[in-house]
Design an enzyme around this catalytic site. Structure first.
Site, PDB file in Angstrom:
ATOM      1  N   LYS A  63       0.831  -1.096  -0.074  1.00 50.03           N
ATOM      2  CA  LYS A  63       0.175   0.025  -0.003  1.00 50.03           C
ATOM      3  C   LYS A  63       0.909   1.449   0.162  1.00 50.03           C
ATOM      4  CE  LYS A  63      -3.792  -2.053   2.228  1.00 50.03           C
ATOM      5  NZ  LYS A  63      -5.043  -1.962   3.094  1.00 50.03           N
ATOM      6  N   ASN A  84      -5.059   2.333  -1.127  1.00 49.97           N
ATOM      7  CA  ASN A  84      -5.696   0.795  -1.371  1.00 49.97           C
ATOM      8  C   ASN A  84      -6.314   0.856  -2.748  1.00 49.97           C
ATOM      9  OD1 ASN A  84      -7.992   2.257  -0.609  1.00 49.97           O
ATOM     10  ND2 ASN A  84      -8.730   0.331   0.273  1.00 49.97           N
ATOM     11  N   ASP A  99     -10.141   2.582   3.165  1.00 53.35           N
ATOM     12  CA  ASP A  99     -10.032   1.689   4.263  1.00 53.35           C
ATOM     13  C   ASP A  99     -10.542   2.220   5.367  1.00 53.35           C
ATOM     14  OD1 ASP A  99      -8.683  -0.830   3.124  1.00 53.35           O
ATOM     15  OD2 ASP A  99      -6.869   0.028   3.494  1.00 53.35           O
ATOM     16  N   GLY A 123       0.303   0.150   7.987  1.00 52.00           N
ATOM     17  CA  GLY A 123      -0.396   0.999   7.027  1.00 52.00           C
ATOM     18  C   GLY A 123      -1.987   1.318   7.425  1.00 52.00           C
ATOM     19  N   GLY A 228     -13.345  -8.210  10.477  1.00 53.47           N
ATOM     20  CA  GLY A 228     -12.969  -7.333   9.393  1.00 53.47           C
ATOM     21  C   GLY A 228     -13.734  -7.407   8.066  1.00 53.47           C
TER      22      GLY A 228
HETATM   23  P1  NDP Z   1       1.434  -3.829   7.844  1.00 52.37           P
HETATM   24  O1  NDP Z   1       2.372  -4.906   7.369  1.00 52.37           O
HETATM   25  O2  NDP Z   1       1.660  -2.530   7.357  1.00 52.37           O
HETATM   26  O3  NDP Z   1       1.595  -3.793   9.560  1.00 52.37           O
HETATM   27  C1  NDP Z   1       1.617  -4.814  10.400  1.00 52.37           C
HETATM   28  C2  NDP Z   1       1.428  -4.432  11.969  1.00 52.37           C
HETATM   29  O4  NDP Z   1       1.013  -5.778  12.404  1.00 52.37           O
HETATM   30  C3  NDP Z   1       2.684  -4.060  12.322  1.00 52.37           C
HETATM   31  O5  NDP Z   1       2.403  -3.081  13.496  1.00 52.37           O
HETATM   32  C4  NDP Z   1       3.611  -5.111  13.194  1.00 52.37           C
HETATM   33  O6  NDP Z   1       4.224  -4.750  14.163  1.00 52.37           O
HETATM   34  C5  NDP Z   1       2.219  -6.058  13.504  1.00 52.37           C
HETATM   35  N1  NDP Z   1       2.456  -7.431  13.790  1.00 52.37           N
HETATM   36  C6  NDP Z   1       2.655  -8.253  12.783  1.00 52.37           C
HETATM   37  N2  NDP Z   1       2.800  -9.692  13.439  1.00 52.37           N
HETATM   38  C7  NDP Z   1       2.507  -9.287  14.655  1.00 52.37           C
HETATM   39  C8  NDP Z   1       2.671 -10.279  15.728  1.00 52.37           C
HETATM   40  N3  NDP Z   1       2.610 -11.602  15.653  1.00 52.37           N
HETATM   41  N4  NDP Z   1       2.369  -9.668  16.933  1.00 52.37           N
HETATM   42  C9  NDP Z   1       2.223  -8.541  17.062  1.00 52.37           C
HETATM   43  N5  NDP Z   1       2.126  -7.443  16.149  1.00 52.37           N
HETATM   44  C10 NDP Z   1       2.287  -7.826  14.849  1.00 52.37           C
HETATM   45  O7  NDP Z   1      -0.199  -4.337   7.661  1.00 52.37           O
HETATM   46  P2  NDP Z   1      -1.623  -3.867   7.249  1.00 52.37           P
HETATM   47  O8  NDP Z   1      -1.658  -2.660   8.225  1.00 52.37           O
HETATM   48  O9  NDP Z   1      -1.602  -3.511   5.755  1.00 52.37           O
HETATM   49  O10 NDP Z   1      -2.545  -5.172   7.416  1.00 52.37           O
HETATM   50  C11 NDP Z   1      -2.905  -5.371   9.021  1.00 52.37           C
HETATM   51  C12 NDP Z   1      -3.808  -6.430   8.869  1.00 52.37           C
HETATM   52  O11 NDP Z   1      -5.111  -5.821   8.672  1.00 52.37           O
HETATM   53  C13 NDP Z   1      -3.860  -7.608   8.029  1.00 52.37           C
HETATM   54  O12 NDP Z   1      -4.226  -8.780   8.462  1.00 52.37           O
HETATM   55  C14 NDP Z   1      -4.685  -7.034   6.687  1.00 52.37           C
HETATM   56  O13 NDP Z   1      -5.246  -8.590   6.096  1.00 52.37           O
HETATM   57  C15 NDP Z   1      -5.706  -6.523   7.476  1.00 52.37           C
HETATM   58  N6  NDP Z   1      -6.697  -5.675   6.689  1.00 52.37           N
HETATM   59  C16 NDP Z   1      -7.891  -5.623   6.546  1.00 52.37           C
HETATM   60  C17 NDP Z   1      -8.765  -4.724   5.719  1.00 52.37           C
HETATM   61  C18 NDP Z   1     -10.010  -5.191   5.719  1.00 52.37           C
HETATM   62  O14 NDP Z   1     -10.947  -4.449   4.785  1.00 52.37           O
HETATM   63  N7  NDP Z   1     -10.815  -5.886   6.681  1.00 52.37           N
HETATM   64  C19 NDP Z   1      -8.210  -3.441   5.208  1.00 52.37           C
HETATM   65  C20 NDP Z   1      -6.587  -3.566   5.439  1.00 52.37           C
HETATM   66  C21 NDP Z   1      -6.029  -4.458   6.104  1.00 52.37           C
HETATM   67  P3  NDP Z   1       5.802  -4.488  14.055  1.00 52.37           P
HETATM   68  O15 NDP Z   1       5.947  -3.242  13.792  1.00 52.37           O
HETATM   69  O16 NDP Z   1       6.274  -4.693  15.301  1.00 52.37           O
HETATM   70  O17 NDP Z   1       6.304  -5.463  12.882  1.00 52.37           O
END
Ligand code: NDP
Length: 263
Positions: A63, A84, A99, A123, A228
């Site tokens: 994104k 997005n 989003d 994101g 979601g």
């Molecule tokens: P990003 O990759 O930008 O961010 C991921 C975040 O998750 C970071 O803050 C990361 O922390 C954290 N993280 C990852 N793994 C773990 C873990 N095991 N324990 C704790 N924290 C963790 O992802 P996005 O923001 O793009 O997407 C996040 C989620 O939202 C996805 O699952 C996506 O499918 C969902 N989503 C759903 C939408 C919908 O319409 N329902 C729309 C957009 C997204 P750190 O900084 O420490 O790595």
């Protein structure tokens, strides 16, 4: 016949093709929506045009690359640097973000939401936090790593990692991490999550297609929650409106897309 796609890595789990094709088919709109597994975000723009797309959606982890690929970014996406939805406007790539408005649509039943805790700082968190602040809400962000919190330190919200988090009372806690998507992880250590759940009225999760361990725990505690899917529907309706450029009504798009969730 117009062609649309979703770009992501992974992308096989995405429901977007089902949702958008349901609209095109039920509304007799001459278009088709496919999925594209894109490894390198840098190749987004050339792939978009080589496929002859009229528009696209973008999911993890591209994104922010999508924002950089655009010739012009409009509306809320410009503020947060996260795109997005892409539209081909006379050979120019125009970027949007649907989003955050999709999420506001999802939680419209929750009453008097003023204090929010956002779990995660990627994101999705960027989009939601900026939108909550626009609404005048009080926002805290809790993330595993400190590096991603830097962006949020420039905004009018509280930030912390698991180590320096101080518990408070919230109206809503939102999981925007990908913890629980393909693992049994909680978005923060379980003892912290348990304390947080004892201090909130509502809970929401951006992850769709399954009840995450986080939502399972919230359900067990009798807390009202949203998964979601509602957010997905909201962002999808708004993206489709941008794709068809006024040729279908919002109501028709929403009704047709909603049906795809029953499949
Ligand atoms: P990003 O990759 O930008 O961010 C991921 C975040 O998750 C970071 O803050 C990361 O922390 C954290 N993280 C990852 N793994 C773990 C873990 N095991 N324990 C704790 N924290 C963790 O992802 P996005 O923001 O793009 O997407 C996040 C989620 O939202 C996805 O699952 C996506 O499918 C969902 N989503 C759903 C939408 C919908 O319409 N329902 C729309 C957009 C997204 P750190 O900084 O420490 O790595």
């Amino acid at each position: 016949m117009q062609l649309f796609s979703i770009f992501g890595n992974p992308v096989a789990h995405s429901r977007s093709p089902l949702m958008h094709n349901a609209v095109f088919k039920n509304c007799h709109y001459p278009a088709c929506y496919t999925r594209t597994h894109l490894l390198d975000g840098e190749k987004l723009k050339e792939t978009f045009f080589s496929l002859g797309l009229s528009g696209a959606n973008v999911t993890i982890p591209h994104k922010e690359a999508a924002f950089n690929a655009c010739d012009e970014v409009r509306g809320f996406a410009k503020k947060i640097g996260v795109v997005n939805t892409l539209v081909n406007e006379n050979g120019k790539l125009i970027g949007y973000n649907t989003d955050a408005d999709g999420f506001m649509y999802a939680i419209r039943e929750f009453q008097k939401v003023q204090k929010i805790l956002v779990l995660g700082a990627g994101g999705t968190a960027k989009a939601l936090v900026s939108r909550f602040l626009e609404e005048g809400m009080q926002v805290s962000v809790l993330n595993r790593s400190a590096s991603r919190l830097e962006y949020f330190q420039t905004l009018d919200c509280q930030v912390s990692t698991w180590d320096d988090f101080i518990l408070a009372e919230y109206d809503l806690v939102v999981n925007t991490t990908s913890a629980g998507l393909s693992s049994s992880d909680f978005p923060a250590p379980k003892n912290l999550i348990l304390q947080i759940l004892q201090n909130t009225h509502y809970v929401a999760d951006a992850i769709y297609g399954k009840l995450t361990p986080f939502l399972e725990l919230a359900k067990e505690k009798g807390i009202l929650y949203k998964n979601g899917a509602d957010m997905l529907l909201g962002q999808g309706v708004l993206a489709n409106e941008l794709f068809v450029q006024g040729k279908l009504s919002k109501e028709a798009i929403q009704n047709a897309m909603q049906k795809s969730f029953e499949l």
